[in-house]
Design a protein around this motif. Structure first.
Motif, PDB file in Angstrom:
ATOM      1  N   HIS A 103     -84.230 -57.728  87.922  1.00 21.74           N
ATOM      2  CA  HIS A 103     -85.233 -58.803  87.876  1.00 21.74           C
ATOM      3  C   HIS A 103     -84.628 -60.213  87.837  1.00 21.74           C
ATOM      4  O   HIS A 103     -83.443 -60.388  87.584  1.00 21.74           O
TER       5      HIS A 103
ATOM      6  N   ASN B 123     -91.396 -56.703  85.311  1.00 22.76           N
ATOM      7  CA  ASN B 123     -92.747 -56.644  85.861  1.00 22.76           C
ATOM      8  C   ASN B 123     -93.041 -57.796  86.819  1.00 22.76           C
ATOM      9  O   ASN B 123     -94.183 -57.970  87.258  1.00 22.76           O
ATOM     10  N   ASN B 124     -92.007 -58.574  87.141  1.00 20.95           N
ATOM     11  CA  ASN B 124     -92.139 -59.593  88.172  1.00 20.95           C
ATOM     12  C   ASN B 124     -92.689 -58.932  89.443  1.00 20.95           C
ATOM     13  O   ASN B 124     -92.337 -57.802  89.767  1.00 20.95           O
ATOM     14  N   LYS B 125     -93.542 -59.653  90.165  1.00 23.74           N
ATOM     15  CA  LYS B 125     -94.231 -59.062  91.329  1.00 23.74           C
ATOM     16  C   LYS B 125     -93.277 -58.550  92.398  1.00 23.74           C
ATOM     17  O   LYS B 125     -93.480 -57.485  92.980  1.00 23.74           O
TER      18      LYS B 125
ATOM     19  N   TYR C 154     -91.542 -55.409  91.030  1.00 28.35           N
ATOM     20  CA  TYR C 154     -92.528 -54.317  90.982  1.00 28.35           C
ATOM     21  C   TYR C 154     -92.750 -53.733  92.380  1.00 28.35           C
ATOM     22  O   TYR C 154     -92.743 -52.522  92.585  1.00 28.35           O
ATOM     23  N   ASN C 155     -92.918 -54.615  93.358  1.00 34.16           N
ATOM     24  CA  ASN C 155     -93.156 -54.161  94.733  1.00 34.16           C
ATOM     25  C   ASN C 155     -91.929 -53.491  95.343  1.00 34.16           C
ATOM     26  O   ASN C 155     -92.060 -52.510  96.084  1.00 34.16           O
TER      27      ASN C 155
ATOM     28  N   GLU D 192     -95.279 -65.476  98.146  1.00 32.55           N
ATOM     29  CA  GLU D 192     -96.703 -65.491  97.788  1.00 32.55           C
ATOM     30  C   GLU D 192     -97.582 -65.051  98.960  1.00 32.55           C
ATOM     31  O   GLU D 192     -97.160 -65.024 100.109  1.00 32.55           O
TER      32      GLU D 192
ATOM     33  N   MET E 268     -95.520 -61.272 100.856  1.00 27.37           N
ATOM     34  CA  MET E 268     -94.975 -60.146 100.093  1.00 27.37           C
ATOM     35  C   MET E 268     -94.996 -58.867 100.945  1.00 27.37           C
ATOM     36  O   MET E 268     -94.002 -58.154 101.038  1.00 27.37           O
TER      37      MET E 268
END
Length: 217
Positions: free
Chosen positions: A32, A42-44, A47-48, A193, A197
């Motif tokens: 991360h 848990n940053n987007k 996570y992705n 954003e 993504m």
């Protein structure tokens, strides 16, 4: 999503581990962004990336560096965080001793840590570096870079300007025996954003799936 706690150099580290039923599935860890700027597992982007690897059949681990969430210890300028990443890889390998592929993926600060881990661990067969902050950190340790991988960034990244990423990629391209693939997502900022993504994850997916069918490093 199974929560896991595993031993790190400064105490417990908190992670999320997603396993597959297939025997000897490949493994990946996801790192991360900067702990002092709100970076967590848990940053987007993290996570992705985690789910992208899982959807490709990997056993995946993402975790919080020391001092983040329920991970013990405190921020250590990247030195301790590299040790945390090594402990995470040890933990993942201990559960998957016959995995033929081992990947490391990192976003921003995590990309810098991931590339250092790559230098220390010859078993890593591929890497994904998302928005590597080449303007803030020295990547000159990548000589020679031991494995092929993908560097991906946005053309509108104001945190890690594209020119610095280009310079990093240029240096890596001079090395023999490996291939560093560089993809820029048009109009994407540091955090990819909106619809950027999906574009970034699709690029990672295509790249990793292709690499898994190849036998070279």
């Amino acid at each position: 999503m199974p929560e896991v706690i595993f031993p790190g150099p400064e105490g417990r580290l908190e992670g999320r581990y997603h396993a597959h039923r297939e025997k000897d599935a490949p493994i990946a860890i996801v790192l991360h962004p900067h702990p002092q700027f709100g970076g967590t597992m848990n940053n987007k982007v993290v996570y992705n990336l985690h789910y992208a690897f899982h959807n490709m059949g990997f056993n995946v681990l993402r975790f919080n560096f020391r001092g983040v969430g329920r991970s013990q210890g405190e921020y250590d300028q990247g030195v301790g965080e590299l040790s945390d990443a090594a402990s995470a890889l040890d933990y993942l390998q201990s559960m998957n001793q016959n995995a033929k592929h081992c990947w490391v993926a990192g976003f921003s600060f995590g990309a810098w840590i991931g590339m250092q881990l790559l230098m220390r661990r010859p078993e890593i067969t591929g890497f994904i570096s998302v928005s590597p902050p080449a303007n803030m950190y020295d990547f000159s340790f990548l000589a020679p870079c031991p494995a092929s991988g993908l560097i991906i960034n946005g053309t509108a990244d104001r945190v890690a300007p594209p020119a610095d990423t280009d310079a990093l990629v240029e240096k890596l391209h001079e090395q023999k025996g490996i291939t560093v693939t560089h993809t820029e997502i048009e109009g994407a900022g540091h955090f990819f954003e909106n619809d950027k993504m999906d574009q970034m994850i699709a690029t990672v997916d295509t790249y990793v799936r292709r690499r898994l069918t190849e036998t070279t490093r």
